[in-house]
Design a protein around this motif. Structure first.
Motif, mmCIF file in Angstrom:
data_model
loop_
_atom_site.group_PDB
_atom_site.id
_atom_site.type_symbol
_atom_site.label_atom_id
_atom_site.label_comp_id
_atom_site.label_asym_id
_atom_site.label_seq_id
_atom_site.Cartn_x
_atom_site.Cartn_y
_atom_site.Cartn_z
ATOM 1 N N LEU A 142 -29.259 -22.715 -30.300
ATOM 2 C CA LEU A 142 -29.978 -23.544 -30.731
ATOM 3 C C LEU A 142 -30.263 -24.408 -31.704
ATOM 4 O O LEU A 142 -30.456 -25.247 -31.725
ATOM 5 C CB LEU A 142 -31.520 -23.436 -30.969
ATOM 6 C CG LEU A 142 -32.063 -22.523 -29.030
ATOM 7 C CD1 LEU A 142 -33.377 -22.683 -29.177
ATOM 8 C CD2 LEU A 142 -32.486 -24.071 -28.532
ATOM 9 N N PHE A 169 -33.448 -29.472 -30.558
ATOM 10 C CA PHE A 169 -34.285 -29.099 -31.207
ATOM 11 C C PHE A 169 -34.229 -29.141 -32.985
ATOM 12 O O PHE A 169 -35.407 -29.151 -34.060
ATOM 13 C CB PHE A 169 -33.809 -27.522 -31.606
ATOM 14 C CG PHE A 169 -34.308 -26.089 -31.566
ATOM 15 C CD1 PHE A 169 -35.421 -25.484 -31.250
ATOM 16 C CD2 PHE A 169 -34.069 -25.898 -33.230
ATOM 17 C CE1 PHE A 169 -36.691 -24.824 -31.437
ATOM 18 C CE2 PHE A 169 -34.375 -24.177 -33.387
ATOM 19 C CZ PHE A 169 -35.358 -23.707 -32.580
ATOM 20 N N ARG A 206 -24.074 -24.589 -26.791
ATOM 21 C CA ARG A 206 -24.841 -22.679 -25.734
ATOM 22 C C ARG A 206 -23.436 -23.578 -24.608
ATOM 23 O O ARG A 206 -23.251 -22.037 -23.978
ATOM 24 C CB ARG A 206 -25.791 -23.985 -25.651
ATOM 25 C CG ARG A 206 -26.758 -22.471 -24.729
ATOM 26 C CD ARG A 206 -27.533 -22.607 -23.635
ATOM 27 N NE ARG A 206 -28.941 -22.638 -24.580
ATOM 28 C CZ ARG A 206 -29.445 -23.890 -25.145
ATOM 29 N NH1 ARG A 206 -29.173 -25.037 -24.394
ATOM 30 N NH2 ARG A 206 -30.523 -23.830 -25.328
ATOM 31 N N SER A 225 -27.961 -27.839 -31.668
ATOM 32 C CA SER A 225 -28.863 -28.417 -31.333
ATOM 33 C C SER A 225 -30.295 -29.155 -32.271
ATOM 34 O O SER A 225 -30.628 -29.086 -32.690
ATOM 35 C CB SER A 225 -29.847 -27.749 -30.155
ATOM 36 O OG SER A 225 -30.548 -28.618 -29.880
ATOM 37 N N ARG A 269 -39.684 -25.085 -28.205
ATOM 38 C CA ARG A 269 -40.203 -24.799 -29.047
ATOM 39 C C ARG A 269 -41.390 -25.235 -29.166
ATOM 40 O O ARG A 269 -42.648 -24.310 -30.035
ATOM 41 C CB ARG A 269 -39.272 -25.444 -29.908
ATOM 42 C CG ARG A 269 -40.057 -25.462 -31.621
ATOM 43 C CD ARG A 269 -41.094 -26.220 -31.996
ATOM 44 N NE ARG A 269 -41.012 -27.587 -31.754
ATOM 45 C CZ ARG A 269 -42.684 -28.593 -31.747
ATOM 46 N NH1 ARG A 269 -43.474 -27.442 -31.985
ATOM 47 N NH2 ARG A 269 -42.686 -29.279 -31.406
ATOM 48 N N ASP A 289 -31.414 -16.852 -28.337
ATOM 49 C CA ASP A 289 -30.972 -18.012 -28.342
ATOM 50 C C ASP A 289 -30.270 -18.718 -29.500
ATOM 51 O O ASP A 289 -30.578 -19.957 -30.206
ATOM 52 C CB ASP A 289 -31.103 -19.405 -27.196
ATOM 53 C CG ASP A 289 -30.151 -20.196 -27.033
ATOM 54 O OD1 ASP A 289 -29.101 -19.972 -27.409
ATOM 55 O OD2 ASP A 289 -30.864 -21.087 -26.516
ATOM 56 N N GLU A 292 -36.710 -27.402 -21.657
ATOM 57 C CA GLU A 292 -35.831 -28.762 -22.930
ATOM 58 C C GLU A 292 -35.753 -27.477 -23.935
ATOM 59 O O GLU A 292 -36.976 -27.397 -24.595
ATOM 60 C CB GLU A 292 -36.417 -30.193 -22.795
ATOM 61 C CG GLU A 292 -35.243 -30.635 -21.766
ATOM 62 C CD GLU A 292 -33.719 -30.419 -21.963
ATOM 63 O OE1 GLU A 292 -33.384 -31.150 -22.468
ATOM 64 O OE2 GLU A 292 -33.686 -30.225 -20.319
ATOM 65 N N PRO A 293 -35.088 -27.783 -25.605
ATOM 66 C CA PRO A 293 -35.504 -27.426 -27.116
ATOM 67 C C PRO A 293 -36.804 -27.691 -27.727
ATOM 68 O O PRO A 293 -37.713 -27.006 -27.212
ATOM 69 C CB PRO A 293 -34.000 -27.857 -27.354
ATOM 70 C CG PRO A 293 -33.037 -28.066 -26.720
ATOM 71 C CD PRO A 293 -33.593 -28.143 -25.216
ATOM 72 N N SER A 294 -37.124 -29.200 -27.307
ATOM 73 C CA SER A 294 -38.284 -29.526 -27.771
ATOM 74 C C SER A 294 -39.437 -28.815 -27.329
ATOM 75 O O SER A 294 -40.317 -28.960 -27.762
ATOM 76 C CB SER A 294 -38.752 -30.862 -28.379
ATOM 77 O OG SER A 294 -37.868 -31.656 -26.544
#
Length: 734
Positions: free
Chosen positions: A286, A292, A123, A289, A248, A283, A243-245
């Motif tokens: 992701l 993720f 990213r 990631s 989500r 995005d 953060e990604p997690s």
């Protein structure tokens, strides 16, 4: 006449397939459009910034994380100048800093910097390096400033409590791992518990659930409950950083609440699929990631696999126990193949560790979050933090326990091959345990699954037996000098009584950690870093938090100083010729570096150590000295030959002084060197100098681990040597 397939009319089934295909194409087009529209600005910034002195204004958009070389944070460029040229703003970047004081989510940084391109698919367009303290920092303000204050307040309250349990409280509560040192972090990873300090769907569910319960208790309508739950969710995401997690989990929760508001049922798998599609459309990066991907895989496994696994295991186990085991087992089956891409090994006790930690982690999360929100009331916060310490300490103790067990990681193939193999093994386990999977597949599939699981179990048990039983039993325990096989680098251990010295750490932590475990070395009483080349200090993480005295060669830059600081030694001393000290019953003496400008920091200023004492071969470790420095050492008069064990300088390069080795009179010469290295080490010239006079040669590229000791004979003491790949004894009586 209507035709039904699996109980669903054919016409309805076809319509459903068309709908799925249409939705997938729409989201695919949206994802491609997002990447396409962003491409021009990203390319302009990526091509215009590298190699230039930059003036940067950036807004921090992610959590500040500690790394091996400082700190990193995600940010968005608000302005960037390269001389007179103005480069595109609004592009995401990664910022590297040496000092993160005052920097948090929402802070604005104005500074001079340099930059280089980020890896393809990331990213971040650029990695912006700030070599000095940023020029101006505007702390986060408003809601973001309040969140930063709450996090720091919780960290301060936890810091007054003892042990690693205190360090874990902010991580378990709000995902703040700044207090977790490298040693504890390694223990958590080894036990497969590091996900507990990464905020996930469980944390979001707890927050939204509590908000709903409180709203319902106050008589709020369904719509108002959804609004209150949504507000709590947004506040929680800001508090724990996006953060990604977290993103989500929050998106899934938002979709589920929207379905509730509309009066529709929401299936977990459908919500997960929609959340992933929406996030990738917004995005696309992701997709690269790993965090993720692991979050999605773990959530999918819990939704699809956990209940069937529990049902299958309940045939042999009590139902509550089967349910407890099924959750971490499902997550490991789904996430394991992804993890081997970055760490080619399977945690041997991951499922067990998660079962042990399962009762404590939610308690630490809930009570720790309450302590965080109680920051305006310090007395209440202190009390809640103390309560959170109990389950947090339990989690830390579980990680510590697992880290002491033998064979903590089962070696596995790396890369795509490892991914496919572990996925096949996980599938085989599922086929054997899930009741439906045993009834529906053909007999051949079940037999293949049983075969794969049996073979894998046999290999794992065989590896466990070899590593935990055969190798320790076949490794002598009366060694005094050990040369670890760490590839193209140095790592030599010297033991006297219960005390151990380690000279250099090799290029990577894993081989050194394996050597220390194999030899039963828990603590390094004296660590010598001869100099700061990567092949001598790259394995530092294996000994962080385990060092008494650190002796180091000349530090040349801030990176060297950072390495010194992160070892967390009890005492730190810059080594100079003439220093001496004790190691058990033995003594050590520093013979080099000399106080001379003729030998600047680096190879020729390597620390040279002499060791002698009862039961210990007289040992000389020469670092990476070249021929010029060797001649100066010989002329200094500091040497007291003969020496029984000598480490050949610089992995056996040709840059050696023959007169030095002739004077040393060694019985055994150790050569730590990597197999098939690019340097041609050890050179024939060096081997000839080392073996002149009848000295035996032991080299790690051929012999693996080498152990040396002393045996008393009628004629004096004889050096004995054990080689991992060819055990023999050599003489050298004195």
């Amino acid at each position: 006449m209507a035709v039904a397939v699996c109980g669903v009319p054919m016409g309805r089934r076809a319509a459903g397939v068309r709908t799925v295909i249409t939705v997938a194409l729409v989201f695919a087009a949206a994802t491609a459009s997002t990447a396409s529209f962003a491409a021009p600005a990203r390319e302009a910034a990526a091509s215009g910034a590298p190699g230039r002195a930059l003036e940067v204004v950036a807004l921090v958009t992610g959590k500040v994380e500690r790394t091996a070389v400082g700190y990193r944070a995600d940010a968005v460029l608000q302005r960037m100048h390269a001389g007179e040229r103005v480069l595109p703003a609004g592009v995401p970047v990664t910022i590297l800093l040496e000092d993160a004081t005052g920097i948090d989510l929402g802070a604005r940084i104005r500074t001079d910097a340099t930059a280089f391109r980020a890896d393809p698919g990331e990213r971040s367009v650029l990695v912006v390096r700030i070599s000095e303290t940023p020029g101006t920092i505007e702390p986060a303000a408003g809601v973001l400033g309040t969140a930063a204050w709450l996090r720091s307040s919780l960290a301060a309250a936890a810091s007054t409590l003892p042990g690693p349990g205190a360090d874990l409280i902010p991580g378990l509560a709000v995902g703040d791992t700044a207090q977790v040192d490298d040693r504890l972090d390694e223990r958590m990873k080894t036990a497969s518990l590091s996900h507990l300090t990464a905020v996930s769907g469980a944390n979001c569910a707890i927050v939204v659930g509590l908000a709903f319960l409180l709203a319902a208790a106050c008589g709020a309508s369904r719509a108002l409950r959804v609004v209150i739950g949504g507000a709590a969710l947004i506040g929680f995401v800001i508090l724990v950083t996006p953060e990604p997690s977290v993103v989500r989990a929050a998106t899934m929760a938002a979709i589920a609440m929207l379905a509730l508001l509309l009066g529709r049922r929401s299936a977990g798998l459908a919500v997960l699929s929609l959340a992933v599609a929406v996030l990738l459309a917004l995005d696309p990066w992701l997709a690269s990631s790993l965090g993720f991907a692991l979050s999605v895989a773990a959530t999918g496994a819990l939704l699809v696999l956990a209940a069937p696994l529990a049902a299958g295991m309940s045939r042999y186990l009590p139902r509550p126990l089967a349910a407890v085991i099924a959750v971490p087992l499902a997550a490991q089956i789904a996430c394991g193949p992804l993890i081997v891409l970055i760490d080619p090994g399977v945690a041997a006790y991951g499922v067990v560790a998660n079962i042990l930690a399962a009762p404590a982690a939610p308690m630490a999360t809930v009570v720790g979050l309450a302590a965080c929100l109680a920051a305006p009331l310090p007395v209440l916060q202190a009390g809640l933090a103390a309560l959170a310490w109990l389950p947090s300490a339990w989690v830390a103790a579980t990680a510590e326990l697992v880290s002491t067990l033998p064979v903590r990681t089962v070696p596995w193939a790396e890369g795509p091959v490892g991914l496919v193999l572990l996925a096949v093994v996980g599938g085989a386990v599922a086929v054997l345990l899930v009741p439906g999977a045993r009834r529906r597949p053909a007999r051949l599939v079940r037999l293949l699954g049983a075969g794969v699981a049996t073979i894998t179990a046999g290999v794992a048990l065989g590896s466990l037996a070899v590593t935990a039983v055969v190798i320790p039993l076949s490794t002598p325990d009366d060694w005094r000098v050990a040369m670890c096989d760490v590839g193209q680098g140095d790592a030599v251990l010297v033991r006297s009584g219960d005390a151990t010295m380690l000279v250099d750490t090799g290029p990577e932590p894993e081989p050194l950690a394996g050597c220390l475990d194999r030899l039963g070395v828990e603590r390094v009483d004296v660590l010598v870093l001869t100099h700061f080349d990567l092949d001598h200090v790259g394995g530092l993480e294996a000994v962080i938090g385990r060092v008494g005295l650190l002796l180091h060669g000349p530090a040349t830059d801030e990176g060297d100083e950072h390495d010194i600081g992160r070892i967390s030694a009890d005492r730190v001393v810059s080594a100079t010729a003439g220093m001496r000290g004790g190691l058990g019953e033995a003594t050590w003496r520093v013979l080099w570096p000399a106080d001379s400008a003729a030998f600047p920091a680096g190879n020729d200023a390597s620390v040279v150590v002499e060791l002698s004492g009862p039961g210990l071969p007289r040992t000389l470790l020469l670092g990476d000295l070249g021929a010029g420095a060797q001649r100066a050492l010989l002329a200094s008069g500091a040497l007291q030959p003969p020496y029984q064990v000598v480490k050949l300088a610089h992995h056996g390069s040709a840059d050696q002084e023959a007169a030095l080795y002739a004077a040393l009179g060694a019985s055994l010469v150790l050569i730590p060197v990597g197999a098939d290295n690019d340097y041609g080490h050890p050179r024939d010239e060096a081997l000839g100098m080392a073996s002149r006079g009848g000295a035996a040669i032991a080299r790690s590229d051929r012999d693996g681990l080498v152990l040396a000791g002393l045996t008393a004979t009628d004629r004096g003491a004889r050096v004995t040597v054990w080689r991992e790949h060819a055990p023999v004894e050599v003489g050298g009586a004195e």
